[in-house]
Enzyme design. Sequence first.
Site, PDB file in Angstrom:
ATOM      1  N   LYS A 188     -35.391 -39.603 -52.074  1.00 48.83           N
ATOM      2  CA  LYS A 188     -34.412 -38.865 -51.263  1.00 48.83           C
ATOM      3  C   LYS A 188     -34.989 -37.658 -50.501  1.00 48.83           C
ATOM      4  O   LYS A 188     -34.545 -37.355 -49.404  1.00 48.83           O
ATOM      5  CB  LYS A 188     -33.262 -38.374 -52.134  1.00 48.83           C
ATOM      6  CG  LYS A 188     -32.364 -39.465 -52.687  1.00 48.83           C
ATOM      7  CD  LYS A 188     -31.187 -38.796 -53.365  1.00 48.83           C
ATOM      8  CE  LYS A 188     -30.365 -39.733 -54.184  1.00 48.83           C
ATOM      9  NZ  LYS A 188     -29.148 -39.073 -54.691  1.00 48.83           N
TER      10      LYS A 188
ATOM     11  N   ASP B 185     -23.239 -37.840 -51.118  1.00 51.16           N
ATOM     12  CA  ASP B 185     -22.846 -37.558 -52.506  1.00 51.16           C
ATOM     13  C   ASP B 185     -21.705 -36.536 -52.591  1.00 51.16           C
ATOM     14  O   ASP B 185     -20.788 -36.695 -53.396  1.00 51.16           O
ATOM     15  CB  ASP B 185     -24.046 -37.052 -53.315  1.00 51.16           C
ATOM     16  CG  ASP B 185     -25.023 -38.167 -53.634  1.00 51.16           C
ATOM     17  OD1 ASP B 185     -24.605 -39.338 -53.669  1.00 51.16           O
ATOM     18  OD2 ASP B 185     -26.220 -37.874 -53.846  1.00 51.16           O
TER      19      ASP B 185
END
Length: 278
Positions: free
Chosen positions: A65, A101
């Site tokens: 990420k 998220d």
Amino acid sequence: MHKAFVTGYPIKHSRSPLIHGHWLKKYELEGSYGAIEVVPEDFSDFVSTLQQNGYVGGNVTIPHKEVAFSLCQKRDSAAEEIGAVNTLWFEEGQLRGGNTDAYGFVANLDASASDWDKQKSALVLGAGGASRAILYALKQRGFTDVRIVNRTLTRAKELAGHFGSGITAHEWAATPELLQDTSLIVNTTSLGMEGKESLSIDFSGVKPNALVTDIVYVPLETPLLKAARLAGLKTVDGLGMLLHQAVPGFEHWFGVRPEVTSELRDLVLADMNGGQQK
Ligand code: ATR
């Protein structure tokens, strides 16, 4: 045909192919979404050849990420603030990165406990990558008193410094005291996950209308959520966050904003239960 992917290392336990596969079928779209395991040393090459290999974008998970963040030509504000990218797509010929998220966290609570954000105060357990997304989400929702507790205080202080006013860092030992006047309690640590130590918290004395949520979703009812439920508190499990965070990516790649339904949730739950029996 639009092709998308999820990449990580390892990746075989990802439930994203099941989620996106369900939506592709439901909306009768010609597309594919597959899991691709990429070792860290190959990740840059993987990203630089995406278009060449016919991909319209995909999801990125651990451990890629942060590298994905640095490879994007443009990022959305959530990714900028969180410092990690979990969704890639192409726009105007450029590689774009987003972080969904925080969106997933908020959308899950909006769907499961509509008044979760009324009080604007929260206790966040943990100060890792997942915590950053939750802190960003809470700030976006106008929370003015967010306490972070973490085993390693310096990490909590670093996050509090990054997100600024209204966010404070505390020793793990301060948890019982901090719990007393908190309306929202969020576990962002890996504690409670199957195979790991559980997180034990004494909820006596917590406000009766407090809500407890966990980002861990295997098991669905973590020991923390069970203790909260037994103490009479409202709880929201972490599976919904996983489902909701997938929505913006699907829309980018396939052009339809998909719905998170009980049918989808049941499908993923059945997969989780099947996995446990193996
Ligand atoms: P992620 O990116 O998934 O959030 P991470 O960065 O490794 O993962 O963070 C994991 C979180 O769980 C951290 O807050 C970590 O605490 P430390 O910062 O002190 O490491 C917390 N955590 C993991 N194992 C723990 C344990 N046994 N006791 C308390 N906290 C723990």
